[in-house]
Design a protein around this motif. Structure first.
Motif, short mmCIF file in Angstrom:
data_model
loop_
_atom_site.label_atom_id
_atom_site.label_comp_id
_atom_site.label_asym_id
_atom_site.label_seq_id
_atom_site.Cartn_x
_atom_site.Cartn_y
_atom_site.Cartn_z
N LYS A 1 10.07 -28.47 6.65
CA LYS A 1 10.19 -29.85 6.14
C LYS A 1 8.97 -30.70 6.49
CE LYS A 1 15.19 -30.09 5.83
NZ LYS A 1 16.42 -30.72 6.29
N ALA A 2 8.23 -30.31 7.51
CA ALA A 2 7.03 -31.06 7.90
C ALA A 2 5.82 -30.69 7.04
CB ALA A 2 6.72 -30.80 9.37
N LEU A 3 5.94 -29.63 6.25
CA LEU A 3 4.84 -29.21 5.37
C LEU A 3 4.70 -30.17 4.19
CD1 LEU A 3 5.61 -25.38 5.17
CD2 LEU A 3 3.62 -26.41 6.27
N PRO A 4 3.52 -30.23 3.58
CA PRO A 4 3.36 -31.01 2.35
C PRO A 4 4.33 -30.50 1.27
CG PRO A 4 1.22 -30.35 3.20
CD PRO A 4 2.25 -29.62 4.01
N GLN A 5 4.66 -31.36 0.34
CA GLN A 5 5.66 -31.06 -0.68
C GLN A 5 5.38 -29.78 -1.46
OE1 GLN A 5 8.45 -32.87 -0.92
NE2 GLN A 5 9.30 -31.57 -2.50
N ASP A 6 4.12 -29.57 -1.87
CA ASP A 6 3.81 -28.35 -2.64
C ASP A 6 4.06 -27.09 -1.82
OD1 ASP A 6 1.55 -29.01 -1.06
OD2 ASP A 6 0.14 -28.12 -2.49
N TYR A 7 3.76 -27.15 -0.54
CA TYR A 7 4.00 -26.02 0.34
C TYR A 7 5.51 -25.77 0.50
CZ TYR A 7 -0.83 -25.45 1.95
OH TYR A 7 -2.17 -25.17 2.03
N GLN A 8 6.28 -26.84 0.61
CA GLN A 8 7.73 -26.70 0.73
C GLN A 8 8.33 -26.02 -0.50
OE1 GLN A 8 10.05 -30.14 2.01
NE2 GLN A 8 8.19 -31.03 2.90
N ILE A 9 7.87 -26.43 -1.67
CA ILE A 9 8.38 -25.85 -2.92
C ILE A 9 8.08 -24.35 -2.96
CG2 ILE A 9 8.05 -25.80 -5.43
CD1 ILE A 9 7.56 -28.90 -5.18
N VAL A 10 6.85 -23.99 -2.68
CA VAL A 10 6.47 -22.57 -2.72
C VAL A 10 7.19 -21.80 -1.62
CG1 VAL A 10 4.54 -20.95 -2.48
CG2 VAL A 10 4.28 -23.01 -3.86
N TYR A 11 7.32 -22.38 -0.44
CA TYR A 11 8.04 -21.70 0.65
C TYR A 11 9.47 -21.38 0.22
CZ TYR A 11 10.57 -20.61 4.82
OH TYR A 11 11.38 -19.95 5.72
N LYS A 12 10.15 -22.35 -0.37
CA LYS A 12 11.54 -22.13 -0.79
C LYS A 12 11.65 -21.04 -1.84
CE LYS A 12 13.08 -26.68 0.56
NZ LYS A 12 13.42 -28.03 0.17
N GLU A 13 10.68 -20.97 -2.74
CA GLU A 13 10.68 -19.91 -3.75
C GLU A 13 10.41 -18.55 -3.10
OE1 GLU A 13 11.73 -20.10 -6.89
OE2 GLU A 13 12.21 -22.17 -6.37
N ILE A 14 9.50 -18.53 -2.14
CA ILE A 14 9.22 -17.28 -1.41
C ILE A 14 10.47 -16.84 -0.66
CG2 ILE A 14 7.97 -16.34 0.59
CD1 ILE A 14 5.52 -17.94 -0.36
N GLN A 15 11.12 -17.77 -0.01
CA GLN A 15 12.33 -17.46 0.74
C GLN A 15 13.40 -16.87 -0.19
OE1 GLN A 15 14.44 -20.85 2.32
NE2 GLN A 15 15.08 -19.70 4.11
N LYS A 16 13.61 -17.49 -1.34
CA LYS A 16 14.57 -16.96 -2.31
C LYS A 16 14.19 -15.56 -2.75
CE LYS A 16 14.96 -21.01 -4.82
NZ LYS A 16 15.13 -21.70 -6.08
N TYR A 17 12.92 -15.39 -3.05
CA TYR A 17 12.42 -14.08 -3.50
C TYR A 17 12.68 -13.02 -2.44
CZ TYR A 17 9.20 -10.59 -5.42
OH TYR A 17 8.65 -9.44 -5.92
N LEU A 18 12.33 -13.33 -1.19
CA LEU A 18 12.49 -12.35 -0.12
C LEU A 18 13.96 -12.05 0.15
CD1 LEU A 18 9.68 -13.48 2.33
CD2 LEU A 18 9.67 -11.51 0.77
N PHE A 19 14.82 -13.06 0.06
CA PHE A 19 16.25 -12.82 0.26
C PHE A 19 16.81 -11.95 -0.87
CE2 PHE A 19 16.92 -16.84 2.99
CZ PHE A 19 16.60 -16.14 4.13
N LYS A 20 16.26 -12.10 -2.06
CA LYS A 20 16.72 -11.31 -3.20
C LYS A 20 16.21 -9.88 -3.11
CE LYS A 20 17.31 -13.76 -6.85
NZ LYS A 20 17.14 -14.54 -8.06
N VAL A 21 14.94 -9.71 -2.79
CA VAL A 21 14.32 -8.39 -2.70
C VAL A 21 14.85 -7.65 -1.48
CG1 VAL A 21 12.13 -7.18 -2.36
CG2 VAL A 21 12.28 -9.05 -3.98
N GLY A 22 15.03 -8.38 -0.40
CA GLY A 22 15.72 -7.86 0.76
C GLY A 22 14.99 -6.95 1.70
#
Length: 116
Positions: A21-42
């Motif tokens: 949450k302390a990251l800049p907004q663009d970093y937060q958006i990409v982080y959340k997408e990466i997190q979703k991707y990694l949770f899906k790929v597993g």
């Protein structure tokens, strides 16, 4: 797992989320997408702690501190960035594939043995 371990795990996760949450907004958006991707790929080790995710936050914090945009850090193909991070990791898909292969092998072997 003991209660104390669960509590510690939650504290670590909350601290991790605070860093995101302390990251800049663009970093937060990409982080959340990466997190979703990694949770899906597993990747299997993802459930064993937040080392991979913390490493991504470390990288993002460094990039942000240098004034870089998030895509300068990850490249334009974020999925490829993720795949590269886990290329040497065992995934749940790998485990499932091995299980299917083993069941097929056993079924064919049994069928072959029965025809002899």
């Amino acid at each position: 797992m003991r209660i104390r371990d669960i509590i510690e795990g939650k504290k670590e996760w909350r601290a991790h989320v605070a860093r995101v949450k302390a990251l800049p907004q663009d970093y937060q958006i990409v982080y959340k997408e990466i997190q979703k991707y990694l949770f899906k790929v597993g990747p299997v080790e993802l459930t064993e702690g937040t080392d991979l995710l913390s490493g991504i936050v470390d990288l993002f914090e460094e990039g942000a501190a240098l004034g870089k945009g998030v895509l300068e850090v990850t490249g334009n193909d974020v999925a490829a960035f993720c795949d590269d991070l886990i290329k040497d990791s065992k995934t749940y898909a790998d485990i499932y594939q091995e299980s299917v292969d083993q069941k097929v092998y056993e079924a064919i072997k049994k069928m072959t043995d029965e025809t002899k």
